[in-house]
Design a protein around this motif. Sequence first.
Motif, PDB file in Angstrom:
ATOM      1  N   THR A 197       3.590   7.976  -7.295  1.00 39.40           N
ATOM      2  CA  THR A 197       2.232   7.981  -7.832  1.00 39.40           C
ATOM      3  C   THR A 197       1.229   7.787  -6.705  1.00 39.40           C
ATOM      4  OG1 THR A 197       2.178   5.587  -8.193  1.00 39.40           O
ATOM      5  CG2 THR A 197       3.119   6.948  -9.963  1.00 39.40           C
ATOM      6  N   ASP A 198      -0.053   7.970  -7.043  1.00 42.97           N
ATOM      7  CA  ASP A 198      -1.110   7.775  -6.050  1.00 42.97           C
ATOM      8  C   ASP A 198      -1.159   6.325  -5.568  1.00 42.97           C
ATOM      9  OD1 ASP A 198      -1.773  10.426  -6.302  1.00 42.97           O
ATOM     10  OD2 ASP A 198      -3.426  10.073  -7.714  1.00 42.97           O
ATOM     11  N   SER A 199      -0.888   5.384  -6.480  1.00 45.53           N
ATOM     12  CA  SER A 199      -0.895   3.978  -6.078  1.00 45.53           C
ATOM     13  C   SER A 199       0.270   3.679  -5.135  1.00 45.53           C
ATOM     14  CB  SER A 199      -0.822   3.064  -7.310  1.00 45.53           C
ATOM     15  OG  SER A 199       0.347   3.340  -8.059  1.00 45.53           O
ATOM     16  N   ASP A 200       1.438   4.332  -5.368  1.00 44.11           N
ATOM     17  CA  ASP A 200       2.565   4.185  -4.435  1.00 44.11           C
ATOM     18  C   ASP A 200       2.173   4.718  -3.062  1.00 44.11           C
ATOM     19  OD1 ASP A 200       4.179   3.135  -6.410  1.00 44.11           O
ATOM     20  OD2 ASP A 200       5.100   5.063  -6.919  1.00 44.11           O
ATOM     21  N   LEU A 201       1.477   5.843  -3.054  1.00 42.86           N
ATOM     22  CA  LEU A 201       1.059   6.482  -1.808  1.00 42.86           C
ATOM     23  C   LEU A 201       0.102   5.585  -1.037  1.00 42.86           C
ATOM     24  CD1 LEU A 201       1.340   9.136  -0.224  1.00 42.86           C
ATOM     25  CD2 LEU A 201      -0.650   9.990  -1.466  1.00 42.86           C
ATOM     26  N   GLU A 202      -0.871   5.004  -1.763  1.00 44.92           N
ATOM     27  CA  GLU A 202      -1.841   4.123  -1.116  1.00 44.92           C
ATOM     28  C   GLU A 202      -1.161   2.862  -0.585  1.00 44.92           C
ATOM     29  OE1 GLU A 202      -6.197   2.069  -2.016  1.00 44.92           O
ATOM     30  OE2 GLU A 202      -5.210   3.303  -3.540  1.00 44.92           O
ATOM     31  N   ALA A 203      -0.202   2.339  -1.362  1.00 48.41           N
ATOM     32  CA  ALA A 203       0.527   1.142  -0.925  1.00 48.41           C
ATOM     33  C   ALA A 203       1.319   1.432   0.347  1.00 48.41           C
ATOM     34  CB  ALA A 203       1.446   0.655  -2.035  1.00 48.41           C
ATOM     35  N   ALA A 204       1.978   2.595   0.381  1.00 51.75           N
ATOM     36  CA  ALA A 204       2.757   2.957   1.573  1.00 51.75           C
ATOM     37  C   ALA A 204       1.851   3.135   2.785  1.00 51.75           C
ATOM     38  CB  ALA A 204       3.543   4.240   1.301  1.00 51.75           C
ATOM     39  N   ALA A 205       0.672   3.740   2.571  1.00 52.89           N
ATOM     40  CA  ALA A 205      -0.264   3.972   3.676  1.00 52.89           C
ATOM     41  C   ALA A 205      -0.836   2.672   4.225  1.00 52.89           C
ATOM     42  CB  ALA A 205      -1.396   4.885   3.216  1.00 52.89           C
ATOM     43  N   ASN A 206      -0.807   1.602   3.412  1.00 57.00           N
ATOM     44  CA  ASN A 206      -1.365   0.321   3.846  1.00 57.00           C
ATOM     45  C   ASN A 206      -0.299  -0.662   4.301  1.00 57.00           C
ATOM     46  OD1 ASN A 206      -4.190   0.763   3.496  1.00 57.00           O
ATOM     47  ND2 ASN A 206      -3.901   0.652   1.281  1.00 57.00           N
ATOM     48  N   GLU A 207       0.950  -0.192   4.397  1.00 55.98           N
ATOM     49  CA  GLU A 207       1.996  -1.076   4.915  1.00 55.98           C
ATOM     50  C   GLU A 207       1.809  -1.286   6.418  1.00 55.98           C
ATOM     51  OE1 GLU A 207       5.941   0.040   4.022  1.00 55.98           O
ATOM     52  OE2 GLU A 207       5.773  -0.444   1.884  1.00 55.98           O
ATOM     53  N   THR A 208       2.195  -2.450   6.878  1.00 56.63           N
ATOM     54  CA  THR A 208       1.974  -2.820   8.277  1.00 56.63           C
ATOM     55  C   THR A 208       2.580  -1.836   9.279  1.00 56.63           C
ATOM     56  OG1 THR A 208       1.826  -5.164   7.686  1.00 56.63           O
ATOM     57  CG2 THR A 208       2.288  -4.643   9.994  1.00 56.63           C
ATOM     58  N   PRO A 209       3.828  -1.371   9.091  1.00 54.86           N
ATOM     59  CA  PRO A 209       4.381  -0.424  10.066  1.00 54.86           C
ATOM     60  C   PRO A 209       3.569   0.867  10.182  1.00 54.86           C
ATOM     61  CG  PRO A 209       6.125  -1.302   8.694  1.00 54.86           C
ATOM     62  CD  PRO A 209       4.845  -1.723   8.066  1.00 54.86           C
ATOM     63  N   VAL A 210       3.068   1.357   9.032  1.00 54.72           N
ATOM     64  CA  VAL A 210       2.266   2.584   9.054  1.00 54.72           C
ATOM     65  C   VAL A 210       0.941   2.342   9.773  1.00 54.72           C
ATOM     66  CG1 VAL A 210       1.123   4.330   7.627  1.00 54.72           C
ATOM     67  CG2 VAL A 210       3.340   3.408   6.931  1.00 54.72           C
ATOM     68  N   ILE A 211       0.304   1.226   9.453  1.00 53.32           N
ATOM     69  CA  ILE A 211      -0.971   0.884  10.094  1.00 53.32           C
ATOM     70  C   ILE A 211      -0.791   0.772  11.601  1.00 53.32           C
ATOM     71  CG2 ILE A 211      -2.722  -0.924  10.335  1.00 53.32           C
ATOM     72  CD1 ILE A 211      -2.311  -1.531   7.349  1.00 53.32           C
ATOM     73  N   ARG A 212       0.268   0.077  12.012  1.00 52.72           N
ATOM     74  CA  ARG A 212       0.500  -0.124  13.442  1.00 52.72           C
ATOM     75  C   ARG A 212       0.852   1.186  14.140  1.00 52.72           C
ATOM     76  NH1 ARG A 212       4.871  -4.530  14.115  1.00 52.72           N
ATOM     77  NH2 ARG A 212       4.230  -4.481  16.298  1.00 52.72           N
ATOM     78  N   PHE A 213       1.620   2.028  13.468  1.00 55.70           N
ATOM     79  CA  PHE A 213       2.007   3.298  14.074  1.00 55.70           C
ATOM     80  C   PHE A 213       0.791   4.188  14.302  1.00 55.70           C
ATOM     81  CE2 PHE A 213       3.468   7.733  13.697  1.00 55.70           C
ATOM     82  CZ  PHE A 213       4.298   7.768  14.812  1.00 55.70           C
ATOM     83  N   VAL A 214      -0.087   4.292  13.299  1.00 54.11           N
ATOM     84  CA  VAL A 214      -1.303   5.099  13.445  1.00 54.11           C
ATOM     85  C   VAL A 214      -2.178   4.537  14.560  1.00 54.11           C
ATOM     86  CG1 VAL A 214      -3.447   5.811  12.306  1.00 54.11           C
ATOM     87  CG2 VAL A 214      -1.280   5.930  11.068  1.00 54.11           C
ATOM     88  N   GLU A 215      -2.232   3.204  14.639  1.00 53.51           N
ATOM     89  CA  GLU A 215      -3.026   2.580  15.711  1.00 53.51           C
ATOM     90  C   GLU A 215      -2.469   2.939  17.089  1.00 53.51           C
ATOM     91  OE1 GLU A 215      -4.677  -1.849  17.060  1.00 53.51           O
ATOM     92  OE2 GLU A 215      -3.187  -1.664  15.457  1.00 53.51           O
ATOM     93  N   VAL A 216      -1.134   2.956  17.198  1.00 46.65           N
ATOM     94  CA  VAL A 216      -0.504   3.328  18.465  1.00 46.65           C
ATOM     95  C   VAL A 216      -0.858   4.760  18.845  1.00 46.65           C
ATOM     96  CG1 VAL A 216       1.680   3.820  19.596  1.00 46.65           C
ATOM     97  CG2 VAL A 216       1.439   1.745  18.280  1.00 46.65           C
TER      98      VAL A 216
END
Length: 563
Positions: A168-187
């Motif tokens: 679902t869209d909420s699953d997608l948003e939750a995954a996008a806000n997980e720490t590994p994803v946030i850190r990877f995009v920052e890298v």
Amino acid sequence: MTDQEAQSLKDIFLSEGICTAEQILEMEEECVRSGKPFSDVVINYGLTTEEQILRLTAENLGTEVVDIRYVEIPSNVLKLIDPEMARAHGIIPLSFDNGTLTVTYKNPFDYHILEEIRFITGVDVNVQVASESQIDDAIEKFYPMSIGTVHDMLLEFVSREAGMKLETDSDLEAAANETPVIRFVEVILTQGVKDKAADIHFEPFEHDFRIRYRVDGSMREMPTPPKSMAVPVISRIKILSNLNIAERRRPQDGRIQMKVLGKRVDLRVSCLPTSWGESTVLRILDQSVVNLDLEVLGIGKDVLEQIRDLIQLPNGIMIVAGPTGSGKTTTLYSCLKEVNLISDKILTAEDPVEYDIEGIIQLPINDAFGMNFLRALRAFLRQDPDRIMIGEIRDFETAQMAVQASLTGHFVFSTLHTNDAAGSVTRLLDMGIQPFLVCSSLVAVLSQRLIRRICKNCRTPYEPTDEELQRLQITREALDGRKFYYGKGCVICNNSGYKGRKAICELLTISGSVSDLIGKSAPTSVIAKKAVEEGMRDIRTDGVNAILSGESSVEEVVKYVLT
């Protein structure tokens, strides 16, 4: 800057009489238009300084201003703040005495951060005020990214893949806000800025998810993440750029403004639906990297002198031509900066505005609201300008209006997507502009390409082969003992052999004889031949000169100008 901090500053400025309510409304509109923080806009208006803002903020909070550069921070004090928290909120601990921790952070008006620090550390906390730039520098010094390498991040991703659900869209948003994803995009974003990349490409395929940087016009590939990370990573980018993460069938464009390595960087985001996901490209607009100075473009001194004379003319049209990515916009910005005087009013219409230049009024083109180049140019003529820049002449109506503007006493800068200077003349004729109007308005066309410079650290001479000389149409006798060069590859140039780029160009000035040919609607080849006879150095010759001077390689010049 948060809304809370901006509102607090507005209240302080009003109470101190620094500005009026009407000025605040005007500056709020400028914040929306430019995307700049409120404090930066106030400083740009000349109403205050950064030092005064810091002092007033400190007085309002009952504290003092600190210069972090001169503070010795013990290692045990730094350990009191978790690196993740320090980077997330811009927090720097300064000292710990008698059970009280003294800190500074970017938004001193945010009391929630203060309470969070008290809760986590379990001690009393005192806040001091410091400039954002000093806080950014301190974070990079004391809390550098503990991510290690991109490879380490990928291992962390792989370990989490099995538990990720994106139904679902909420699953997608939750995954996008997980720490590994946030850190990877920052890298990825940080590495792109470090490498001075122009673009970052996120490309999903059937079995792969590829990430590439464009550096000095050439693509470089990063370590490949798991395919399953494509959707969360691209969704994270869409969240940062305020795009609809649920919309995956239509193209979307957005913008991200963020601090990377202590610098404010503007990222233009483009999402394109494909068979295997959304191909996403981030254009990095880092003003600290781009030097808007005609001297550093690599243009020959003789051509540079002619350009400087031309842009001082009171009226006429000057066109910069070349394919996408040939540096046309940078050249135009450099020309505008050269003529940006208090005595002249300069207006620009751009799609989009790439860099803000103080003293120049810049209008972003927005077709969705009917603001195209033609409408912008019509509006400009009512604004009493001296010089106008139109990002691109795309159609007959815009070309006709540009001609009209030049004939009524304005100097117009613009671009065309053509292969050579003479081709721009015939392009205007093909659009429907009458030959006599082209003759009376056009003053010059600069056609250019960007080629990579050989890295100075690993530049190596060699004897050119007969095949290379034949390709360049140079005899060995004409070389007169000069060597050709190539880059062996080193740490400085990331083993590419190249570092930076330079422009090679040809400048067609509209002389009397060239004007006669235009009036007769002569073909491109005839106009180009006449210009060369009158002293124009064509782009091919300029490229060969770059080889002979050791600035670039045969490989680069052949790629762009030799056929």
